[in-house]
Design a protein around this motif. Structure first.
Motif, short mmCIF file in Angstrom:
data_model
loop_
_atom_site.label_atom_id
_atom_site.label_comp_id
_atom_site.label_asym_id
_atom_site.label_seq_id
_atom_site.Cartn_x
_atom_site.Cartn_y
_atom_site.Cartn_z
N ASP A 1 6.38 58.81 39.37
CA ASP A 1 5.95 57.82 40.35
C ASP A 1 4.70 57.09 39.84
O ASP A 1 4.58 55.87 39.99
CB ASP A 1 5.66 58.52 41.68
N GLU A 2 3.79 57.83 39.22
CA GLU A 2 2.58 57.23 38.65
C GLU A 2 2.95 56.19 37.58
O GLU A 2 2.43 55.07 37.58
CB GLU A 2 1.71 58.33 38.04
N ALA A 3 3.86 56.57 36.68
CA ALA A 3 4.26 55.66 35.60
C ALA A 3 4.97 54.42 36.14
O ALA A 3 4.74 53.30 35.68
CB ALA A 3 5.15 56.39 34.60
N ARG A 4 5.82 54.61 37.15
CA ARG A 4 6.56 53.47 37.70
C ARG A 4 5.64 52.54 38.49
O ARG A 4 5.82 51.31 38.47
CB ARG A 4 7.72 53.98 38.56
N TYR A 5 4.66 53.10 39.17
CA TYR A 5 3.70 52.25 39.87
C TYR A 5 2.93 51.40 38.86
O TYR A 5 2.75 50.19 39.05
CB TYR A 5 2.72 53.11 40.68
N ARG B 1 4.19 60.50 27.14
CA ARG B 1 5.64 60.63 27.12
C ARG B 1 6.31 59.97 28.32
O ARG B 1 7.28 59.21 28.17
CB ARG B 1 6.00 62.13 27.06
N VAL B 2 5.81 60.22 29.52
CA VAL B 2 6.42 59.65 30.72
C VAL B 2 6.27 58.14 30.73
O VAL B 2 7.19 57.41 31.12
CB VAL B 2 5.81 60.27 31.99
N PHE B 3 5.12 57.64 30.29
CA PHE B 3 4.93 56.18 30.22
C PHE B 3 5.89 55.56 29.22
O PHE B 3 6.47 54.49 29.47
CB PHE B 3 3.49 55.85 29.85
N GLU B 4 6.06 56.20 28.07
CA GLU B 4 6.97 55.67 27.05
C GLU B 4 8.39 55.57 27.60
O GLU B 4 9.08 54.56 27.43
CB GLU B 4 6.94 56.55 25.81
N THR B 5 8.84 56.65 28.26
CA THR B 5 10.19 56.66 28.83
C THR B 5 10.35 55.56 29.87
O THR B 5 11.34 54.81 29.88
CB THR B 5 10.49 58.03 29.45
N VAL C 1 11.33 61.21 45.26
CA VAL C 1 11.19 59.79 45.57
C VAL C 1 12.59 59.19 45.65
O VAL C 1 13.36 59.25 44.67
CB VAL C 1 10.35 59.08 44.50
N LEU C 2 12.94 58.60 46.78
CA LEU C 2 14.31 58.13 47.00
C LEU C 2 14.72 57.02 46.04
O LEU C 2 15.90 56.86 45.72
CB LEU C 2 14.47 57.66 48.44
N ALA C 3 13.75 56.26 45.55
CA ALA C 3 14.07 55.12 44.69
C ALA C 3 14.78 55.56 43.42
O ALA C 3 15.53 54.79 42.83
CB ALA C 3 12.79 54.34 44.35
N TYR C 4 14.54 56.80 42.98
CA TYR C 4 15.21 57.24 41.75
C TYR C 4 15.80 58.65 41.85
O TYR C 4 16.18 59.24 40.85
CB TYR C 4 14.25 57.16 40.55
N ALA C 5 15.89 59.20 43.06
CA ALA C 5 16.46 60.55 43.21
C ALA C 5 17.99 60.54 43.20
O ALA C 5 18.61 61.54 42.85
CB ALA C 5 15.97 61.18 44.50
#
Length: 731
Positions: free
Chosen positions: A327-331, A360-364, A722-726
């Motif tokens: 969620d942090e990376a997507r925000y 890693r999470v930011f790269e993905t 998070v429902l947006a990507y669950a």
């Protein structure tokens, strides 16, 4: 150039520093206060106004880039080349001294410099000559020991083992290393400075010559000097020559590699100098500077200063409380897109983090959303050596015919399998058109190698077979964790690289387990079905193959906080402000290290020019486990009036550092079973998740893209999603 012309473009404290009488001065230069400008103008002042010869100026910087920039700016300011100036790094200037006085330094005229890899190779040869096992005596760890002793000014003959057998062996290796370097006419980087100090210390005539010559010594980034560099400066300066030191004790962040903050704190005592403070900042807005000031005020023993700006308050600092690291990376990705949509460039954006494992999470996320990025001063996650090591073990376990993986790990960590043995296996495999694994297994049965090589190879084969047996039937994350544990990669890196460097590699290995834990295998009816481990390895290979942005491409900059020092960006994201992550768990309980962590946070805040966004995650995957962390104590130290909470927490939880993070907040009652939530789901509704299986919704909060639900899964337990990507399926 006239006196007035030199001073016209400077503010009052800068003028005071540039035109100070020839005495020792400590210029306490805050972030963005124009310290390089002051250094350059000070040198020009000495040459043009004081009439000093260029031959009498010694200017020391910490990087070759900074030295070249200083020479260029002096040239541009004076409008003519200035020959005779000694401007360079500590190591560069020490090298120059040794080249001039090689005979007095007991070196051959053609002495060569060992780089770090040359040094490792030499240590390996010494270990072999002493019949010492590299597994027990890792060459890189020994190199770190030798370099650290030299940085302290200590030769092998100065060291005392105090009855410690391991210490005695290290001293013995150090002694052999010194003798071998002397015989071969080579010096390593640490030796450059130590030998040049000994050259001047032990040769009274040379010492007097250089003290007469260098009447004016200028030093940049003084807070980063180590014990040896400080001693070298004091030796050249003597009692008569003034030292013009520029630095900032609030930006001393390299204690883990030998920098002594005490050097700048003790400067006025050792050099009987005045202090001039540069506090006007030309980089950041008023709100950003007020936050930085408030934070760093919590450190003790500061020399003290308050940054300010004439450019206005600017925007408040945004604080985002993320559900988790994704969620942090997507925000942050969304905020970057908004920035670009408003006509700005990606290269004006920096994402700063405490541990490089966070990349890693930011790269993905950025790969998924097609946001070009570049990891500044480092490698992308799946390109890092320790990650490649772990993946090589995983690949060989799943496919014994993978020769590239075999070669990478057959003697890593070291297990006594020499290059000659590997070369024999390689050639035989090529000739017979078989895998190196097959050739090895056959060679063990036929006894082709020496008893020592045979034993080592047999141990490696047993290890790979044991790995295959032990991970059978385990969940993916547990498979990855088990392989890393059986390969002893964590222990290897912690022993090979002490302190921050080793821990950073372990953090990356733990992040690989987290990557496996959060990995969702995409089903493709048109592709052959793969087991989870094979699918994950394919995913890792594809991620590594994505590559960073091309040279010249407009890319978001990603980097650790240590790498960010000296840089500035219009928009800065400071990510992962959680207890145990930042401040780092290795530093939180030790006052001096906690203060360095706070200085590191101060450096991060002051990189921002226009906008600063700080984020933390309520939960984060670590080592394959969900960790619930308290927000960083540093957040509590920022004034409430400067903070705009982007997503205030709906529910209160108590922590020792932030009762409700920033301010008192109301607790929202849980919705009743059967009630409709803003998310569109119903409490008590049965759902299915691709990874966690079946479960029941027991709680919900938020709306729109920030909506999330808590699900009690039969097998996996309670989890917030998070429902947006669950991708939950209603049952």
């Amino acid at each position: 150039m006239s006196k007035a012309a030199l001073l016209d473009s400077l503010n009052v404290p800068q003028r005071e520093a540039v035109s100070a009488p020839p005495q020792s001065v400590l210029v306490l230069a805050g972030a963005g206060s124009g310290k390089t400008r002051v250094l350059v103008h000070r040198i020009a002042w000495l040459l043009q106004v004081e009439g000093i010869s260029p031959l009498s100026v010694l200017a020391v910087t910490f990087t070759n880039k900074a030295a070249a920039e200083m020479r260029g700016r002096i040239h541009d300011l004076l409008g003519m080349p200035v020959g005779g100036l000694w401007v360079g790094t500590f190591h560069g200037l020490a090298h120059r001294l040794l080249r001039l006085h090689w005979r007095e330094a007991n070196l051959p005229q053609t002495f060569q410099i060992l780089d770090s890899e040359d040094q490792i190779r030499l240590i390996k040869r010494i270990l072999k000559s002493l019949d010492l096992d590299e597994t027990r005596w890792p060459p890189r760890q020994i190199a770190n020991f030798i370099n650290a002793r030299k940085d302290e000014g200590a030769r092998a003959k100065h060291l005392d083992s105090r009855g410690d057998e391991a210490q005695e062996q290290l001293i013995r290796i150090y002694r052999q290393y010194e003798e071998q370097c002397q015989r071969s006419g080579v010096v390593d980087f640490a030796e450059l400075l130590l030998r040049s100090l000994e050259l001047l210390r032990d040769n009274a005539e040379l010492q007097a010559h250089y003290r007469r010559r260098f009447r004016h010594i200028l030093v940049d980034e003084f807070q980063d000097t180590n014990a040896l560099q400080y001693a070298w400066l004091r030796l050249i300066a003597g009692e008569e020559n003034p030292v013009f030191a520029v630095g900032d004790d609030d930006q001393s962040i390299y204690g883990w590699r030998g920098a002594k903050i005490e050097n700048i704190q003790n400067f006025t005592r050792d050099f009987a100098s005045a202090i001039i403070r540069l506090e006007q900042n030309y980089r950041s807005t008023g709100n950003i500077l007020q936050a930085a000031n408030a934070l760093i005020d919590h450190n003790r023993k500061r020399l003290g200063k308050q940054l300010w700006t004439a450019s206005g308050e600017g925007e408040p600092i945004d604080l985002y409380s993320a559900f988790n690291e994704l969620d942090e990376a997507r925000y942050i990705a969304g905020r970057i897109k908004q920035w670009v949509d408003h006509g700005n460039r990606r290269e004006e954006v920096a994402i700063l983090y405490r541990s490089n494992a966070q990349s890693r999470v930011f790269e993905t996320t950025f790969n998924e959303q097609r946001i070009p990025y570049r990891v500044y001063g480092g490698l992308r996650f799946f390109e890092r050596a320790e990650i490649k090591d772990a993946l090589a073990y995983l690949r060989l376990v799943t496919n014994s015919a993978d020769d590239a993986s075999f070669e990478r790990i057959v003697n890593h960590p070291p297990r006594g399998i020499g290059e000659r043995t590997v070369d024999t296996l390689r050639q035989q495999a090529r000739t017979e058109r078989r895998s190196m694994w097959e050739v090895t297994v056959d060679a063990l049965q036929s006894g082709e190698f020496t008893a020592r090589a045979n034993t080592a190879l047999a141990g490696f084969v047993r290890l790979i077979k044991q790995m295959a047996e032990e991970i059978h039937g385990l969940p993916l994350a547990e498979q990855v964790d088990a392989i890393i544990a059986l390969a002893t990669l964590r222990e290897h890196y912690l022993s090979k690289e002490k302190g921050e460097a080793g821990q950073a590699r372990v953090d990356n290995l733990n992040e690989l387990v987290s990557a496996a834990h959060s990995y969702l295998q995409v089903r493709d009816d048109n592709a052959p079905e793969m087991d989870p481990l094979s699918a994950f390895l394919a995913h890792a290979a594809l991620e590594a193959g994505e590559g960073q942005g091309e040279a010249g491409e407009d890319c978001v900059q990603m980097m650790t906080l240590h790498s960010a020092k000296g840089l500035e960006f219009p928009l800065v994201f400071l990510a992962g402000l959680e207890e145990g992550l930042f401040p780092h768990q290795m530093s939180a309980d030790e006052p001096s290290r906690l203060e360095e962590e706070r200085r590191l946070c101060y450096v991060g805040i002051t990189r921002a020019e226009q906008q600063l966004v700080i984020s933390y995650a309520e939960q984060r995957q670590l080592h394959g486990q969900t960790r619930f962390s308290a927000p960083s104590r540093f957040l509590r130290e920022l004034p409430d009036a400067l903070i705009n909470e982007v997503r205030p927490k709906v529910k209160t939880y108590q922590t020792s550092y932030a009762p409700s993070l920033r301010t008192a907040q109301t607790t929202t009652a849980k919705p009743k079973i059967g009630s409709q939530t803003e998310s569109g789901y119903t409490i008590g509704q049965r759902v299915s998740h691709a990874k966690f299986g079946e479960g029941v919704i027991i709680d919900a909060e938020g709306s729109g893209s920030q909506a999330r639900v808590e699900v009690n899964f039969k097998a996996a337990g309670r989890k917030w999603l998070v429902l947006a990507y669950a991708n939950l399926q209603r049952l």
